[in-house]
Design an enzyme around this catalytic site. Structure first.
Site, PDB file in Angstrom:
ATOM      1  N   SER A 121      -5.978   5.837  -1.885  1.00 37.37           N
ATOM      2  CA  SER A 121      -5.450   5.318  -3.144  1.00 37.37           C
ATOM      3  C   SER A 121      -5.040   6.448  -4.065  1.00 37.37           C
ATOM      4  O   SER A 121      -4.239   6.254  -4.967  1.00 37.37           O
ATOM      5  CB  SER A 121      -6.529   4.534  -3.896  1.00 37.37           C
ATOM      6  OG  SER A 121      -7.065   3.548  -3.100  1.00 37.37           O
ATOM      7  N   HIS A 142      -0.322   2.422   2.074  1.00 41.10           N
ATOM      8  CA  HIS A 142      -1.272   1.991   1.049  1.00 41.10           C
ATOM      9  C   HIS A 142      -1.220   0.477   0.901  1.00 41.10           C
ATOM     10  O   HIS A 142      -0.287  -0.068   0.322  1.00 41.10           O
ATOM     11  CB  HIS A 142      -0.961   2.710  -0.271  1.00 41.10           C
ATOM     12  CG  HIS A 142      -1.966   2.437  -1.331  1.00 41.10           C
ATOM     13  ND1 HIS A 142      -1.635   2.073  -2.609  1.00 41.10           N
ATOM     14  CD2 HIS A 142      -3.324   2.455  -1.295  1.00 41.10           C
ATOM     15  CE1 HIS A 142      -2.741   1.897  -3.307  1.00 41.10           C
ATOM     16  NE2 HIS A 142      -3.781   2.111  -2.532  1.00 41.10           N
ATOM     17  N   GLU A 154       2.671   0.215   0.146  1.00 41.93           N
ATOM     18  CA  GLU A 154       3.447   1.405  -0.219  1.00 41.93           C
ATOM     19  C   GLU A 154       3.498   2.324   1.004  1.00 41.93           C
ATOM     20  O   GLU A 154       2.456   2.632   1.597  1.00 41.93           O
ATOM     21  CB  GLU A 154       2.793   2.134  -1.398  1.00 41.93           C
ATOM     22  CG  GLU A 154       2.944   1.374  -2.710  1.00 41.93           C
ATOM     23  CD  GLU A 154       2.151   1.984  -3.869  1.00 41.93           C
ATOM     24  OE1 GLU A 154       2.654   1.949  -4.992  1.00 41.93           O
ATOM     25  OE2 GLU A 154       1.027   2.480  -3.644  1.00 41.93           O
ATOM     26  N   ASN A 192      -0.944   2.214  -8.297  1.00 40.65           N
ATOM     27  CA  ASN A 192      -2.216   2.690  -8.851  1.00 40.65           C
ATOM     28  C   ASN A 192      -2.038   3.472 -10.136  1.00 40.65           C
ATOM     29  O   ASN A 192      -2.918   3.496 -10.992  1.00 40.65           O
ATOM     30  CB  ASN A 192      -2.965   3.549  -7.829  1.00 40.65           C
ATOM     31  CG  ASN A 192      -4.101   2.759  -7.215  1.00 40.65           C
ATOM     32  OD1 ASN A 192      -4.690   1.910  -7.875  1.00 40.65           O
ATOM     33  ND2 ASN A 192      -4.398   3.040  -5.968  1.00 40.65           N
TER      34      ASN A 192
HETATM   35  N1  LIG Z   1     -11.063  -1.142  -2.239  1.00 35.01           N
HETATM   36  C1  LIG Z   1      -9.790  -1.263  -2.575  1.00 35.01           C
HETATM   37  O1  LIG Z   1      -9.402  -2.164  -3.338  1.00 35.01           O
HETATM   38  C2  LIG Z   1      -8.771  -0.298  -2.026  1.00 35.01           C
HETATM   39  C3  LIG Z   1      -7.407  -0.608  -2.149  1.00 35.01           C
HETATM   40  C4  LIG Z   1      -6.450   0.249  -1.597  1.00 35.01           C
HETATM   41  C5  LIG Z   1      -6.865   1.396  -0.931  1.00 35.01           C
HETATM   42  N2  LIG Z   1      -8.202   1.683  -0.826  1.00 35.01           N
HETATM   43  C6  LIG Z   1      -8.579   2.891  -0.085  1.00 35.01           C
HETATM   44  O2  LIG Z   1      -9.029   2.477   1.202  1.00 35.01           O
HETATM   45  C7  LIG Z   1     -10.019   3.400   1.673  1.00 35.01           C
HETATM   46  C8  LIG Z   1     -11.282   2.609   2.041  1.00 35.01           C
HETATM   47  O3  LIG Z   1     -11.744   1.923   0.913  1.00 35.01           O
HETATM   48  P1  LIG Z   1     -12.725   0.652   1.064  1.00 35.01           P
HETATM   49  O4  LIG Z   1     -12.706  -0.038  -0.251  1.00 35.01           O
HETATM   50  O5  LIG Z   1     -12.395  -0.129   2.294  1.00 35.01           O
HETATM   51  O6  LIG Z   1     -14.140   1.397   1.259  1.00 35.01           O
HETATM   52  P2  LIG Z   1     -15.498   0.811   1.867  1.00 35.01           P
HETATM   53  O7  LIG Z   1     -16.586   1.642   1.326  1.00 35.01           O
HETATM   54  O8  LIG Z   1     -15.569  -0.675   1.713  1.00 35.01           O
HETATM   55  O9  LIG Z   1     -15.343   1.087   3.448  1.00 35.01           O
HETATM   56  C9  LIG Z   1     -15.326   2.376   4.011  1.00 35.01           C
HETATM   57  C10 LIG Z   1     -15.731   2.269   5.472  1.00 35.01           C
HETATM   58  O10 LIG Z   1     -15.595   3.576   6.071  1.00 35.01           O
HETATM   59  C11 LIG Z   1     -16.721   3.787   6.920  1.00 35.01           C
HETATM   60  N3  LIG Z   1     -16.975   5.219   7.085  1.00 35.01           N
HETATM   61  C12 LIG Z   1     -17.911   5.999   6.481  1.00 35.01           C
HETATM   62  N4  LIG Z   1     -17.819   7.256   6.936  1.00 35.01           N
HETATM   63  C13 LIG Z   1     -16.817   7.273   7.848  1.00 35.01           C
HETATM   64  C14 LIG Z   1     -16.275   8.281   8.675  1.00 35.01           C
HETATM   65  N5  LIG Z   1     -16.742   9.511   8.667  1.00 35.01           N
HETATM   66  N6  LIG Z   1     -15.262   7.933   9.502  1.00 35.01           N
HETATM   67  C15 LIG Z   1     -14.776   6.677   9.510  1.00 35.01           C
HETATM   68  N7  LIG Z   1     -15.264   5.674   8.764  1.00 35.01           N
HETATM   69  C16 LIG Z   1     -16.277   5.978   7.935  1.00 35.01           C
HETATM   70  C17 LIG Z   1     -17.857   3.066   6.221  1.00 35.01           C
HETATM   71  O11 LIG Z   1     -18.907   2.783   7.146  1.00 35.01           O
HETATM   72  C18 LIG Z   1     -17.174   1.821   5.676  1.00 35.01           C
HETATM   73  O12 LIG Z   1     -17.207   0.756   6.608  1.00 35.01           O
HETATM   74  C19 LIG Z   1     -10.220   4.424   0.554  1.00 35.01           C
HETATM   75  O13 LIG Z   1      -9.415   5.538   0.823  1.00 35.01           O
HETATM   76  C20 LIG Z   1      -9.717   3.694  -0.680  1.00 35.01           C
HETATM   77  O14 LIG Z   1      -9.250   4.585  -1.665  1.00 35.01           O
HETATM   78  C21 LIG Z   1      -9.164   0.856  -1.341  1.00 35.01           C
END
Ligand SMILES: NC(=O)c1ccc[n+]([C@@H]2O[C@H](COP(=O)([O-])OP(=O)(O)OC[C@H]3O[C@@H](n4cnc5c(N)ncnc54)[C@H](O)[C@@H]3O)[C@@H](O)[C@H]2O)c1
Length: 288
Positions: A121, A142, A154, A192
Protein backbone atom coordinates in the site's frame (compact mmCIF):
# COMPACT_ATOMS: atom_id res chain seq x y z
CA UNK A 1 -1.32 -28.50 -10.43
CA UNK A 2 -2.62 -29.00 -13.97
CA UNK A 3 -1.17 -26.09 -15.96
CA UNK A 4 1.44 -23.91 -14.33
CA UNK A 5 1.25 -21.25 -17.05
CA UNK A 6 -2.38 -20.71 -16.05
CA UNK A 7 -1.52 -20.55 -12.37
CA UNK A 8 -1.45 -17.65 -9.98
CA UNK A 9 0.44 -17.76 -6.69
CA UNK A 10 -0.51 -15.60 -3.70
CA UNK A 11 1.88 -14.99 -0.81
CA UNK A 12 0.29 -14.32 2.59
CA UNK A 13 -3.13 -15.75 3.50
CA UNK A 14 -4.25 -12.75 5.56
CA UNK A 15 -6.95 -10.16 4.91
CA UNK A 16 -5.76 -9.33 1.40
CA UNK A 17 -3.99 -12.53 0.32
CA UNK A 18 -7.02 -14.74 0.96
CA UNK A 19 -9.27 -12.29 -0.89
CA UNK A 20 -6.89 -12.05 -3.85
CA UNK A 21 -6.60 -15.85 -4.00
CA UNK A 22 -10.40 -16.07 -4.06
CA UNK A 23 -10.58 -13.57 -6.93
CA UNK A 24 -7.93 -15.48 -8.92
CA UNK A 25 -9.72 -18.82 -8.40
CA UNK A 26 -13.08 -17.26 -9.31
CA UNK A 27 -11.41 -15.90 -12.45
CA UNK A 28 -10.65 -19.48 -13.54
CA UNK A 29 -6.98 -19.71 -12.56
CA UNK A 30 -5.37 -22.51 -10.61
CA UNK A 31 -4.44 -20.64 -7.45
CA UNK A 32 -1.77 -21.54 -4.93
CA UNK A 33 -1.94 -19.80 -1.54
CA UNK A 34 1.31 -19.55 0.43
CA UNK A 35 1.92 -18.63 4.06
CA UNK A 36 4.69 -19.35 6.53
CA UNK A 37 2.55 -21.74 8.56
CA UNK A 38 -0.20 -24.15 7.54
CA UNK A 39 -2.49 -22.81 10.28
CA UNK A 40 -2.43 -19.33 8.68
CA UNK A 41 -3.31 -20.86 5.30
CA UNK A 42 -6.14 -22.87 6.86
CA UNK A 43 -7.56 -19.71 8.46
CA UNK A 44 -7.38 -17.89 5.09
CA UNK A 45 -9.03 -20.79 3.25
CA UNK A 46 -11.76 -20.97 5.89
CA UNK A 47 -12.57 -17.29 5.26
CA UNK A 48 -12.73 -17.93 1.50
CA UNK A 49 -15.03 -20.96 1.93
CA UNK A 50 -17.29 -18.98 4.21
CA UNK A 51 -17.46 -16.09 1.69
CA UNK A 52 -18.29 -18.55 -1.12
CA UNK A 53 -20.96 -20.24 1.01
CA UNK A 54 -22.55 -16.83 1.65
CA UNK A 55 -22.46 -16.07 -2.10
CA UNK A 56 -24.18 -19.39 -2.83
CA UNK A 57 -26.82 -18.82 -0.16
CA UNK A 58 -27.58 -15.40 -1.66
CA UNK A 59 -27.91 -17.00 -5.10
CA UNK A 60 -24.84 -15.23 -6.57
CA UNK A 61 -23.08 -18.49 -7.46
CA UNK A 62 -24.35 -22.04 -7.93
CA UNK A 63 -23.28 -24.98 -5.75
CA UNK A 64 -21.40 -26.31 -8.77
CA UNK A 65 -19.46 -23.01 -9.16
CA UNK A 66 -18.69 -22.94 -5.44
CA UNK A 67 -17.21 -26.43 -5.73
CA UNK A 68 -15.19 -25.61 -8.86
CA UNK A 69 -13.72 -22.43 -7.31
CA UNK A 70 -12.76 -24.32 -4.14
CA UNK A 71 -11.12 -27.05 -6.23
CA UNK A 72 -8.93 -24.47 -8.00
CA UNK A 73 -7.49 -23.40 -4.64
CA UNK A 74 -4.49 -25.24 -3.26
CA UNK A 75 -1.89 -24.25 -0.72
CA UNK A 76 1.80 -24.44 0.01
CA UNK A 77 4.41 -23.38 2.55
CA UNK A 78 7.17 -23.63 -0.10
CA UNK A 79 7.96 -20.62 -2.32
CA UNK A 80 9.75 -23.05 -4.66
CA UNK A 81 6.31 -24.30 -5.81
CA UNK A 82 5.79 -21.02 -7.70
CA UNK A 83 8.34 -21.89 -10.38
CA UNK A 84 6.71 -21.65 -13.83
CA UNK A 85 3.61 -19.73 -12.71
CA UNK A 86 2.28 -16.87 -14.84
CA UNK A 87 1.93 -14.51 -11.88
CA UNK A 88 2.81 -14.41 -8.18
CA UNK A 89 1.20 -11.71 -6.01
CA UNK A 90 2.77 -10.90 -2.65
CA UNK A 91 0.42 -9.82 0.16
CA UNK A 92 2.74 -10.29 3.16
CA UNK A 93 2.98 -7.77 6.04
CA UNK A 94 3.93 -4.19 5.18
CA UNK A 95 7.62 -4.52 6.17
CA UNK A 96 10.08 -3.42 3.51
CA UNK A 97 12.91 -5.83 4.39
CA UNK A 98 10.50 -8.75 4.51
CA UNK A 99 9.09 -7.89 1.08
CA UNK A 100 12.55 -7.36 -0.44
CA UNK A 101 13.64 -10.73 0.85
CA UNK A 102 10.55 -12.44 -0.62
CA UNK A 103 11.20 -10.82 -4.02
CA UNK A 104 14.88 -11.76 -4.00
CA UNK A 105 13.90 -15.35 -3.31
CA UNK A 106 11.11 -15.37 -5.90
CA UNK A 107 13.42 -13.80 -8.45
CA UNK A 108 15.83 -16.69 -8.00
CA UNK A 109 13.09 -19.36 -8.03
CA UNK A 110 10.87 -18.17 -10.92
CA UNK A 111 11.95 -18.00 -14.55
CA UNK A 112 11.52 -14.87 -16.66
CA UNK A 113 8.00 -16.00 -17.72
CA UNK A 114 6.66 -15.29 -14.21
CA UNK A 115 5.40 -11.80 -13.37
CA UNK A 116 6.07 -10.84 -9.75
CA UNK A 117 3.70 -8.36 -8.12
CA UNK A 118 3.49 -6.69 -4.74
CA UNK A 119 0.24 -5.61 -3.12
CA UNK A 120 2.08 -3.01 -1.04
CA UNK A 121 0.00 0.00 0.00
CA UNK A 122 2.79 2.37 0.85
CA UNK A 123 6.23 1.31 -0.34
CA UNK A 124 7.72 2.07 -3.71
CA UNK A 125 7.68 -0.88 -6.07
CA UNK A 126 11.16 0.28 -7.09
CA UNK A 127 12.38 -0.08 -3.49
CA UNK A 128 10.90 -3.58 -3.14
CA UNK A 129 12.50 -4.66 -6.43
CA UNK A 130 15.93 -3.37 -5.38
CA UNK A 131 18.36 -6.24 -5.26
CA UNK A 132 16.36 -8.47 -7.61
CA UNK A 133 18.22 -9.64 -10.71
CA UNK A 134 15.17 -9.08 -12.96
CA UNK A 135 13.33 -5.96 -11.78
CA UNK A 136 11.73 -5.59 -15.23
CA UNK A 137 9.12 -8.28 -14.38
CA UNK A 138 8.36 -6.83 -10.93
CA UNK A 139 5.38 -4.49 -10.56
CA UNK A 140 2.70 -3.37 -8.14
CA UNK A 141 -0.80 -4.85 -8.22
CA UNK A 142 -2.62 -2.93 -5.54
CA UNK A 143 -5.99 -4.52 -4.69
CA UNK A 144 -8.55 -2.97 -2.37
CA UNK A 145 -10.23 -4.44 0.66
CA UNK A 146 -12.19 -6.72 0.32
CA UNK A 147 -10.70 -7.89 -2.99
CA UNK A 148 -13.70 -10.00 -4.09
CA UNK A 149 -15.98 -6.94 -3.91
CA UNK A 150 -13.72 -4.09 -5.00
CA UNK A 151 -13.31 -3.80 -8.77
CA UNK A 152 -10.29 -1.49 -8.87
CA UNK A 153 -6.67 -2.66 -9.03
CA UNK A 154 -3.85 -0.12 -9.39
CA UNK A 155 -1.21 -1.49 -11.77
CA UNK A 156 1.99 0.22 -10.69
CA UNK A 157 5.06 0.69 -12.83
CA UNK A 158 8.33 0.80 -10.90
CA UNK A 159 11.32 2.61 -12.38
CA UNK A 160 12.57 -0.60 -13.97
CA UNK A 161 9.26 -2.40 -14.67
CA UNK A 162 9.03 -3.16 -18.39
CA UNK A 163 6.16 -2.10 -20.60
CA UNK A 164 5.61 -5.77 -21.50
CA UNK A 165 5.13 -6.61 -17.81
CA UNK A 166 2.60 -3.79 -17.43
CA UNK A 167 0.62 -4.97 -20.45
CA UNK A 168 0.60 -8.63 -19.43
CA UNK A 169 -0.42 -7.79 -15.85
CA UNK A 170 -3.16 -5.44 -17.04
CA UNK A 171 -4.54 -8.20 -19.29
CA UNK A 172 -4.43 -10.70 -16.40
CA UNK A 173 -6.33 -8.30 -14.15
CA UNK A 174 -9.02 -7.96 -16.81
CA UNK A 175 -9.10 -11.75 -17.16
CA UNK A 176 -9.96 -12.14 -13.46
CA UNK A 177 -12.70 -9.52 -13.78
CA UNK A 178 -10.95 -6.51 -12.25
CA UNK A 179 -10.75 -2.92 -13.47
CA UNK A 180 -7.06 -2.05 -13.84
CA UNK A 181 -5.83 1.54 -13.51
CA UNK A 182 -2.23 2.40 -14.32
CA UNK A 183 -0.36 4.31 -11.65
CA UNK A 184 3.15 5.66 -11.36
CA UNK A 185 5.38 4.60 -8.47
CA UNK A 186 4.71 7.72 -6.37
CA UNK A 187 4.01 7.48 -2.58
CA UNK A 188 0.56 6.01 -1.92
CA UNK A 189 -0.02 5.65 -5.68
CA UNK A 190 -3.42 7.29 -6.39
CA UNK A 191 -6.07 6.01 -4.01
CA UNK A 192 -4.09 5.71 -0.78
CA UNK A 193 -2.70 9.19 -1.17
CA UNK A 194 -6.13 10.71 -1.69
CA UNK A 195 -7.55 8.58 1.16
CA UNK A 196 -4.98 9.69 3.78
CA UNK A 197 -6.82 12.89 4.82
CA UNK A 198 -10.04 10.84 5.12
CA UNK A 199 -8.46 8.85 7.98
CA UNK A 200 -6.17 11.53 9.41
CA UNK A 201 -8.76 14.28 9.71
CA UNK A 202 -11.21 11.86 11.34
CA UNK A 203 -8.53 10.96 13.91
CA UNK A 204 -7.80 14.66 14.48
CA UNK A 205 -11.50 15.39 15.07
CA UNK A 206 -11.53 12.55 17.60
CA UNK A 207 -8.35 13.88 19.26
CA UNK A 208 -9.80 17.38 19.46
CA UNK A 209 -12.99 16.02 21.04
CA UNK A 210 -14.94 17.43 18.09
CA UNK A 211 -17.17 14.38 17.59
CA UNK A 212 -17.37 10.70 18.54
CA UNK A 213 -16.31 7.80 16.36
CA UNK A 214 -19.96 6.89 15.77
CA UNK A 215 -20.94 10.44 14.81
CA UNK A 216 -18.12 10.89 12.31
CA UNK A 217 -18.89 7.52 10.68
CA UNK A 218 -22.64 8.15 10.58
CA UNK A 219 -22.26 11.60 8.99
CA UNK A 220 -19.87 10.34 6.33
CA UNK A 221 -22.21 7.44 5.52
CA UNK A 222 -25.57 9.12 5.72
CA UNK A 223 -24.75 12.65 4.57
CA UNK A 224 -21.51 12.08 2.68
CA UNK A 225 -22.74 8.97 0.81
CA UNK A 226 -19.61 7.01 1.67
CA UNK A 227 -20.16 3.24 1.92
CA UNK A 228 -18.27 3.25 5.26
CA UNK A 229 -17.10 5.92 7.67
CA UNK A 230 -13.35 6.41 8.31
CA UNK A 231 -13.29 4.54 11.64
CA UNK A 232 -15.26 1.58 10.29
CA UNK A 233 -12.89 1.50 7.36
CA UNK A 234 -9.75 1.64 9.55
CA UNK A 235 -11.14 -1.30 11.56
CA UNK A 236 -11.80 -3.22 8.35
CA UNK A 237 -8.34 -2.49 6.91
CA UNK A 238 -6.60 -3.21 10.22
CA UNK A 239 -5.22 -0.36 12.34
CA UNK A 240 -1.70 -1.81 12.13
CA UNK A 241 -1.81 -1.87 8.33
CA UNK A 242 -3.43 1.57 8.10
CA UNK A 243 -0.98 3.10 10.60
CA UNK A 244 2.01 1.55 8.81
CA UNK A 245 0.76 2.99 5.52
CA UNK A 246 0.45 6.48 7.00
CA UNK A 247 3.89 6.25 8.62
CA UNK A 248 5.43 5.14 5.37
CA UNK A 249 3.77 7.96 3.38
CA UNK A 250 4.88 10.44 6.04
CA UNK A 251 8.49 9.37 5.56
CA UNK A 252 8.15 9.33 1.77
CA UNK A 253 6.89 12.91 1.79
CA UNK A 254 9.79 14.05 4.02
CA UNK A 255 7.63 14.45 7.14
CA UNK A 256 4.97 16.59 5.53
CA UNK A 257 2.53 17.50 8.33
CA UNK A 258 -0.43 16.75 6.06
CA UNK A 259 0.27 13.04 6.38
CA UNK A 260 1.54 12.95 9.99
CA UNK A 261 0.35 9.73 11.73
CA UNK A 262 -2.00 9.94 14.71
CA UNK A 263 -0.92 9.08 18.30
CA UNK A 264 -4.45 7.73 18.87
CA UNK A 265 -4.02 5.12 16.18
CA UNK A 266 -0.46 4.40 17.32
CA UNK A 267 -1.79 3.63 20.82
CA UNK A 268 -4.42 1.33 19.38
CA UNK A 269 -1.81 -0.58 17.42
CA UNK A 270 0.47 -0.89 20.46
CA UNK A 271 -2.48 -2.11 22.52
CA UNK A 272 -3.35 -4.78 19.94
CA UNK A 273 -6.67 -3.11 19.07
CA UNK A 274 -6.24 -3.76 15.37
CA UNK A 275 -9.90 -3.78 14.31
CA UNK A 276 -12.09 -6.60 13.03
CA UNK A 277 -9.24 -9.10 12.87
CA UNK A 278 -8.64 -8.90 16.64
CA UNK A 279 -12.30 -8.33 17.58
CA UNK A 280 -11.62 -4.83 18.89
CA UNK A 281 -10.62 -1.55 17.28
CA UNK A 282 -12.66 1.64 17.22
CA UNK A 283 -15.61 -0.75 17.65
CA UNK A 284 -16.00 -4.09 19.44
CA UNK A 285 -16.85 -7.07 17.20
CA UNK A 286 -18.32 -10.50 17.68
CA UNK A 287 -20.65 -9.49 20.51
CA UNK A 288 -24.24 -8.43 20.37
N1 LIG B 1 -5.62 -4.49 4.71
C1 LIG B 1 -5.92 -3.73 3.67
O1 LIG B 1 -7.00 -3.12 3.60
C2 LIG B 1 -4.94 -3.61 2.53
C3 LIG B 1 -5.38 -3.05 1.32
C4 LIG B 1 -4.50 -2.97 0.24
C5 LIG B 1 -3.20 -3.45 0.38
N2 LIG B 1 -2.79 -3.99 1.57
C6 LIG B 1 -1.42 -4.51 1.64
O2 LIG B 1 -1.50 -5.93 1.55
C7 LIG B 1 -0.42 -6.51 2.29
C8 LIG B 1 -1.00 -7.51 3.29
O3 LIG B 1 -1.89 -6.84 4.15
P1 LIG B 1 -3.01 -7.66 4.97
O4 LIG B 1 -3.98 -6.64 5.46
O5 LIG B 1 -3.52 -8.81 4.18
O6 LIG B 1 -2.13 -8.20 6.21
P2 LIG B 1 -2.45 -9.40 7.21
O7 LIG B 1 -1.68 -9.14 8.44
O8 LIG B 1 -3.93 -9.64 7.32
O9 LIG B 1 -1.84 -10.68 6.46
C9 LIG B 1 -0.47 -10.87 6.24
C10 LIG B 1 -0.21 -12.36 6.04
O10 LIG B 1 1.18 -12.53 5.70
C11 LIG B 1 1.67 -13.67 6.40
N3 LIG B 1 3.11 -13.58 6.59
C12 LIG B 1 3.81 -13.21 7.70
N4 LIG B 1 5.13 -13.28 7.46
C13 LIG B 1 5.27 -13.71 6.18
C14 LIG B 1 6.39 -14.00 5.37
N5 LIG B 1 7.62 -13.88 5.82
N6 LIG B 1 6.15 -14.43 4.11
C15 LIG B 1 4.90 -14.55 3.64
N7 LIG B 1 3.80 -14.31 4.37
C16 LIG B 1 3.99 -13.89 5.63
C17 LIG B 1 0.90 -13.65 7.71
O11 LIG B 1 0.92 -14.95 8.31
C18 LIG B 1 -0.49 -13.20 7.28
O12 LIG B 1 -1.31 -14.30 6.93
C19 LIG B 1 0.34 -5.34 2.93
O13 LIG B 1 1.42 -5.01 2.10
C20 LIG B 1 -0.68 -4.22 2.94
O14 LIG B 1 -0.08 -2.95 2.91
C21 LIG B 1 -3.63 -4.09 2.64
Amino acid sequence: MSNKAESIGVIGAGTMGAGIAQVAAQGGFETHLYDIKQEFIDAGLARIYSFLKGSRERGKISAEEEKRIAERLTSTTQLEDFKGFSLVIEAAPEILELKRDIFKRLDAICGSETLLATNTSSFNVTAIAAGAAHPERILGLHFFNPPPLMALVEVVQGDRTSEETMEKATALMRAIGKTPARAKDTPGFIVNRIARPFYNEALRILGDGGATVETVDRIMREAGNFRMGPFELMDLIGNDINFAATESLYRSFFEDARVRPSPIQQRMVMGGNLGRKTGRGFYVYGKK
